[in-house]
Design a protein around this motif. Structure first.
Motif, short mmCIF file in Angstrom:
data_model
loop_
_atom_site.label_atom_id
_atom_site.label_comp_id
_atom_site.label_asym_id
_atom_site.label_seq_id
_atom_site.Cartn_x
_atom_site.Cartn_y
_atom_site.Cartn_z
N THR A 239 1.30 -62.66 42.50
CA THR A 239 0.19 -63.27 43.24
C THR A 239 -1.12 -63.02 42.48
O THR A 239 -1.15 -63.08 41.26
CB THR A 239 0.14 -62.71 44.67
N GLY A 240 -2.22 -62.75 43.19
CA GLY A 240 -3.50 -62.52 42.55
C GLY A 240 -3.44 -61.42 41.51
O GLY A 240 -2.90 -60.35 41.77
N GLY A 241 -3.99 -61.68 40.33
CA GLY A 241 -3.91 -60.70 39.25
C GLY A 241 -2.77 -60.97 38.30
O GLY A 241 -2.65 -60.32 37.26
N GLY A 242 -1.92 -61.94 38.65
CA GLY A 242 -0.85 -62.37 37.76
C GLY A 242 0.14 -61.28 37.41
O GLY A 242 0.32 -60.29 38.12
N LEU A 243 0.80 -61.47 36.28
CA LEU A 243 1.80 -60.50 35.81
C LEU A 243 1.17 -59.14 35.54
O LEU A 243 1.76 -58.11 35.82
CB LEU A 243 2.47 -61.02 34.53
N TYR A 244 -0.07 -59.16 35.02
CA TYR A 244 -0.73 -57.91 34.64
C TYR A 244 -0.89 -56.94 35.82
O TYR A 244 -0.73 -55.72 35.66
CB TYR A 244 -2.11 -58.19 34.05
N GLU A 245 -1.21 -57.46 36.98
CA GLU A 245 -1.46 -56.56 38.12
C GLU A 245 -0.24 -56.32 38.99
O GLU A 245 -0.10 -55.24 39.57
CB GLU A 245 -2.60 -57.13 38.99
N ASN A 246 0.66 -57.29 39.07
CA ASN A 246 1.73 -57.18 40.05
C ASN A 246 2.99 -56.48 39.53
O ASN A 246 3.64 -55.75 40.29
CB ASN A 246 2.08 -58.56 40.59
N ILE A 247 3.35 -56.68 38.29
CA ILE A 247 4.53 -56.00 37.77
C ILE A 247 4.35 -54.48 37.73
O ILE A 247 5.26 -53.74 38.12
CB ILE A 247 4.94 -56.57 36.39
N PRO A 248 3.19 -53.95 37.31
CA PRO A 248 3.02 -52.48 37.30
C PRO A 248 3.20 -51.84 38.68
O PRO A 248 3.46 -50.63 38.77
CB PRO A 248 1.60 -52.29 36.78
N ARG A 249 3.08 -52.60 39.76
CA ARG A 249 3.23 -52.04 41.11
C ARG A 249 4.64 -51.52 41.36
O ARG A 249 4.85 -50.71 42.26
CB ARG A 249 2.87 -53.11 42.15
N ILE A 250 5.64 -51.99 40.58
CA ILE A 250 7.02 -51.53 40.79
C ILE A 250 7.55 -50.70 39.62
O ILE A 250 8.71 -50.27 39.65
CB ILE A 250 7.96 -52.72 41.04
N ILE A 251 6.72 -50.46 38.61
CA ILE A 251 7.16 -49.73 37.42
C ILE A 251 6.78 -48.27 37.51
O ILE A 251 5.63 -47.93 37.77
CB ILE A 251 6.54 -50.35 36.14
N GLY A 252 7.77 -47.39 37.30
CA GLY A 252 7.53 -45.95 37.37
C GLY A 252 6.85 -45.41 36.12
O GLY A 252 6.72 -46.10 35.10
N GLU A 253 6.41 -44.16 36.22
CA GLU A 253 5.75 -43.52 35.08
C GLU A 253 6.72 -43.39 33.90
O GLU A 253 7.90 -43.10 34.07
CB GLU A 253 5.26 -42.12 35.47
N GLY A 254 6.19 -43.63 32.70
CA GLY A 254 7.00 -43.52 31.48
C GLY A 254 7.78 -44.77 31.15
O GLY A 254 8.52 -44.81 30.17
N LEU A 255 7.62 -45.81 31.99
CA LEU A 255 8.33 -47.06 31.76
C LEU A 255 7.34 -48.19 31.50
O LEU A 255 6.20 -48.14 31.95
CB LEU A 255 9.21 -47.42 32.96
N CYS A 256 7.82 -49.22 30.80
CA CYS A 256 6.97 -50.36 30.48
C CYS A 256 7.78 -51.65 30.60
O CYS A 256 8.91 -51.72 30.11
CB CYS A 256 6.43 -50.22 29.06
N ALA A 257 7.20 -52.63 31.25
CA ALA A 257 7.81 -53.96 31.30
C ALA A 257 7.34 -54.72 30.07
O ALA A 257 6.18 -55.12 29.98
CB ALA A 257 7.39 -54.68 32.57
#
Length: 330
Positions: A239-257
């Protein structure tokens, strides 16, 4: 002549007309779990058949996409947007939508317009096996100008506690799969309207507003089709903020999409906005969904099955080790 509520700008009769126009259609979204009907002070919904149920709720509106609908006098799809923005959020946790409530505010109520908006919500609720069990229509002269409307909604879903999806199972090597959007959905319209001030101009052989008002895609059937067959590690609604803002909401520390942006199928209307508005590619990806309405994260061994289950889904990246949470490679 004495003052009345109508002389102050609020027409109660128009409100009654709105209810009359939507009552039958709203009732058609109800099931045996709905214990009362429109007109009560509160809506009753009975829960059964779950061992350890968790309620998942979401609320949202449609932003300034409403301006496009109002200026174009096309109101039927905006209710779908309102429902979808709420229901798609709770899907990210594996929840099934149970019921929905709406809030419609305006300066001067027109029962025809209000009914069209709500009937869009009804259609979306039916498509998602969800009951529209209540709402509020507020006529507020002085707060809104005649012709102005605002729409918001509230959706409640349910999921078994041991089946909650929250991204905690995401690990290195997981694949990231994109589910296409139907367009801008309901985000970034302040920029859309700045770049495209004339909604009646022709775009790809039809008035531009027809493209802009394509409703937000409903992902309930797609997501639950996958959940019945595959263990999903994470889901993000873009949604708002696109991929940059929304994918990090489900990614744990030490991981990267890590995502290959060249694989993303960008809608032509977004490419036109980028070109005409002189908008940088990173700004586009940080504002709009860019053609990706949802992403699903699954084990590599399940990726092919997901792609088989959903004809239009496609892989755009994988989970790697890293501290940034998202790396969008252009």
């Amino acid at each position: 002549m004495s003052n009345t509520y109508k002389s102050a700008g609020v027409d109660k009769e128009e409100g009654y007309k709105t209810v009359d126009k939507i009552k039958k259609a709203v009732g058609e979204t109800h099931n045996s779990n709905v214990l009362n009907h429109l007109g009560s002070f509160g809506a009753f919904y009975e829960i059964g058949g779950y061992k350890n149920p968790v309620l998942v709720s979401g609320t949202d509106g449609v932003g300034t996409k409403l301006k496009v609908a109002l200026d174009s006098k096309k109101y039927d799809s905006i209710g779908v947007d309102c429902f979808a923005m709420c229901a798609n959020d709770i899907l990210c946790h594996g929840a099934k939508p149970l019921f929905f409530l709406d809030y419609l505010a305006c300066g001067k109520l027109d029962s025809e317009i209000a009914a069209e908006i709500v009937l869009g919500m009804v259609a979306a609720c039916k498509d998602n096996n969800c009951a529209l069990i209540g709402g509020e229509t507020a006529e507020m002269p002085g707060m809104y100008q005649p012709g102005d409307y605002d729409v918001a909604g509230f959706c409640v879903g349910i999921v078994e506690k041991d089946q909650i999806i929250d991204g905690s199972d995401i690990k290195v090597g997981n694949k990231i799969i994109a589910l296409p959007s139907s367009g801008f959905h309901s985000n970034g319209f302040s920029l859309v309207r700045k770049v495209f001030p004339d909604f009646n101009e022709e775009f790809e052989g039809k008035p531009l507003y027809e493209t802009l008002l394509v409703p937000t895609r409903l992902y309930y059937k797609d997501i639950h089709k996958i959940l019945e067959e595959v263990k999903v590690a994470g889901i993000a609604h873009i949604t708002g903020g696109g991929l940059y803002e929304n994918i990090p909401r489900i990614i744990g520390e030490g991981l990267c999409a890590t995502i290959d942006a060249s694989k993303i199928k960008i809608p032509s209307i977004m490419l036109e906005l980028e070109k005409r508005g002189g908008v940088a590619r990173e700004e586009m990806f940080g504002t709009f969904n860019m053609g990706v309405g949802m992403i699903i994260v699954v084990d590599a061994q399940h990726a092919e099955k997901v792609l088989h289950l959903l004809d239009d889904a496609y892989e755009i990246g994988e989970i790697t080790a890293g501290s940034e949470k998202i790396d969008l490679k252009f």
